[in-house]
Design a protein around this motif. Structure first.
Motif, PDB file in Angstrom:
ATOM      1  N   TYR A  66      56.630  53.820  44.899  1.00 43.58           N
ATOM      2  CA  TYR A  66      56.773  54.698  46.055  1.00 43.58           C
ATOM      3  C   TYR A  66      58.140  55.370  45.988  1.00 43.58           C
ATOM      4  CZ  TYR A  66      52.649  52.521  48.119  1.00 43.58           C
ATOM      5  OH  TYR A  66      51.374  52.082  48.361  1.00 43.58           O
ATOM      6  N   PHE A  67      58.124  56.697  45.973  1.00 42.90           N
ATOM      7  CA  PHE A  67      59.371  57.464  45.965  1.00 42.90           C
ATOM      8  C   PHE A  67      59.568  58.072  47.347  1.00 42.90           C
ATOM      9  CE2 PHE A  67      61.666  61.480  45.585  1.00 42.90           C
ATOM     10  CZ  PHE A  67      62.832  61.046  44.970  1.00 42.90           C
ATOM     11  N   THR A  68      60.720  57.823  47.942  1.00 44.39           N
ATOM     12  CA  THR A  68      60.955  58.248  49.322  1.00 44.39           C
ATOM     13  C   THR A  68      62.279  58.974  49.462  1.00 44.39           C
ATOM     14  OG1 THR A  68      59.740  56.295  50.097  1.00 44.39           O
ATOM     15  CG2 THR A  68      61.078  57.471  51.719  1.00 44.39           C
ATOM     16  N   VAL A  69      62.250  60.084  50.187  1.00 46.66           N
ATOM     17  CA  VAL A  69      63.465  60.772  50.624  1.00 46.66           C
ATOM     18  C   VAL A  69      63.473  60.696  52.144  1.00 46.66           C
ATOM     19  CG1 VAL A  69      64.754  62.924  50.688  1.00 46.66           C
ATOM     20  CG2 VAL A  69      63.433  62.335  48.654  1.00 46.66           C
ATOM     21  N   GLY A  70      64.565  60.227  52.701  1.00 40.75           N
ATOM     22  CA  GLY A  70      64.606  60.089  54.149  1.00 40.75           C
ATOM     23  C   GLY A  70      66.023  60.007  54.657  1.00 40.75           C
TER      24      GLY A  70
END
Length: 299
Positions: A66-70
């Protein structure tokens, strides 16, 4: 093959010309020259925000990625107060250590110290004590709630993305950035037509350059849902600042992506109470839809 090469050389001037037509020469890179005229004239007397962003890559036990930008959206009027609260938190964690104010709150190194008892930086050794970890997350939760800080992010299920669209998709970061900035535009629009900038934790080059290029493309051409004029009206510029600069907004944002990724992956959170707070603070589009506007999981 020749057609493909010619197409590459034709498209770049078209993008640059679009930027000229929209009044959107930019600070550096291939679209160098002029800032968004629409946005610049709106700054005076308008509510201003900064979106602080970081990224995280999280794996399940079955190696699903899972790749996340936040990150977090901070009103500029509250940033000095938030900074003071973060300084107070560091004093609470490190006591009377003279350099406590200079220590960086970094989730990865804190987790390493907590679970492995080791860290590259000795200052994180205090997090071998669970009570220190609990204090950290509890106080971060208080800050999020005290200032009603809005959390926002995009999470890509990398394996499903490949399964559905093959392995020649755009870069994960590029996909996430577009969706994230669309929702940021929406936030600024519904908050009294405010304006906002982006502050991204600096990447290793050419990471910053690639991300800046993508931002300028969105600024010049618009997104899937919003025109370039709309984008320029609400969003100002993107900055890249290193972790060592000790920026409060980036330090708070550092704890958001992994929390969102673990939520999407149905993994246990690093701190249950903090996860509950982050999910409550997700942007909901003013229509109680936080899983469209606050945490967008794709595909």
């Amino acid at each position: 093959m020749n057609f493909g090469v010619r197409l590459i050389f034709v498209m770049k001037p078209i993008i640059k010309l679009t930027a000229i037509m929209r009044g959107c020469f930019v600070r550096s890179g291939p679209f160098c020259g002029m800032i968004s005229a629409v946005n610049k004239t709106r700054r005076c007397g308008i509510m201003q925000y900064t979106l602080y962003l970081d990224e995280s890559e999280t794996f399940t036990s079955s190696a699903q990625r899972y790749f996340t930008v936040g990150g977090v959206i901070l009103p500029k009027t509250e940033e000095s107060k938030i900074s003071k609260d973060l300084i107070a938190l560091k004093a609470l964690l490190w006591g009377n250590q003279p350099n406590a104010i200079q220590y960086i709150l970094h989730e990865k190194e804190i987790s390493e110290a907590q679970h492995n008892g080791v860290s590259k930086n000795p200052c994180y050794s205090i997090f071998r004590q669970n009570c220190k970890v609990n204090t950290l997350y509890k106080e971060l939760s208080i800050i999020l709630k005290r200032y009603q800080i809005v959390c926002i992010g995009v999470c890509l299920d990398a394996d499903k993305l490949t399964q559905f669209y093959g392995n020649r998709t755009n870069r994960h970061l590029s996909i996430a950035l577009q969706l994230l900035l669309e929702n940021y535009c929406h936030f600024l629009m519904v908050h009294n037509n405010a304006v906002g900038d982006i502050c991204y934790e600096s990447l290793q080059e050419p990471g910053n350059q690639q991300l800046r290029q993508r931002f300028y493309e969105l600024e010049a051409l618009g997104t899937m849902y919003y025109t370039s004029h709309f984008f320029q009206t609400y969003i100002g510029d993107i900055r890249f600042i290193g972790k060592s600069k000790n920026v409060p907004g980036l330090q708070i944002a550092d704890f958001i992506p992994n929390t969102l990724a673990r939520t999407a992956a149905k993994l246990p959170p690093k701190h249950k109470g903090f996860k509950i707070t982050v999910l409550k603070q997700l942007y909901n589009g003013n229509m109680d839809n936080c899983y469209k506007y606050g945490l967008k999981v794709i595909p």
